[in-house]
Design a protein around this motif. Structure first.
Motif: not given
Length: 175
Positions: A16-42
């Protein structure tokens, strides 16, 4: 059984910590929607192993240390539950620690800053400690009184008047 409680250990989940680290770039304090990658990131086995190695070297393993700090006073059911002002933004030392181990920045959190005084469960509590005395004010380091330049001299032989003030027996017109 109290012995069982002492043996209980809460551990980090490396995957789970590896998931958090890998997806940290998706974390935002902005109220706009997050642009998710179009491909899975295992998460790779190497990423999970890196987390385990970092936790081992910086913390001695996956066990979460028992170093919890009270950052906010506990709920007090005796206090009025009417609208209370919101608490100020505050950090958490455990969040700081895990972000540091993972090499991540604060995005939706802020760094912990220890309070000047421990949190109080009573918002009406008054701090009577004299922690901020400058040198030469208040009491000396041995607990004795020191000379106060602003002290008013009541003169000699006025102890009865002073005792009357303390007892609340002095007529204000006399003052």
């Amino acid at each position: 059984n109290d012995d069982d409680v002492d043996k209980t250990t809460i551990c980090y989940d490396a995957e789970w910590l590896a998931v958090l680290k890998k997806t940290h770039n998706l974390t935002t304090s902005d109220s706009n929607r997050v642009q998710l990658p179009s491909f899975p990131t295992p998460i790779s086995q190497e990423e999970t192993e890196w987390i385990c190695q970092e936790l081992q070297s910086k913390s001695g393993g996956l066990a979460i240390p028992n170093n919890f700090v009270m950052t906010v006073g506990p709920f007090d059911p005796t206090r009025s539950q009417q609208r209370q002002p919101p608490l100020p933004w505050m950090g958490n030392p455990q969040t700081d620690r895990i972000l540091s181990i993972l090499g991540l920045d604060h995005v939706i959190t802020i760094p912990f800053q220890p309070p000047q005084h421990p949190p109080s469960a009573d918002a009406n509590e008054i701090d009577l400690d004299d922690d901020n005395d400058e040198e030469g004010e208040g009491e000396d380091n041995l607990g004795g009184n020191v000379k106060d330049e602003n002290e008013v001299d009541l003169g000699e032989g006025d102890e009865d008047d002073v005792q009357g003030i303390v007892d609340g027996k002095v007529d204000i017109r006399e003052c």
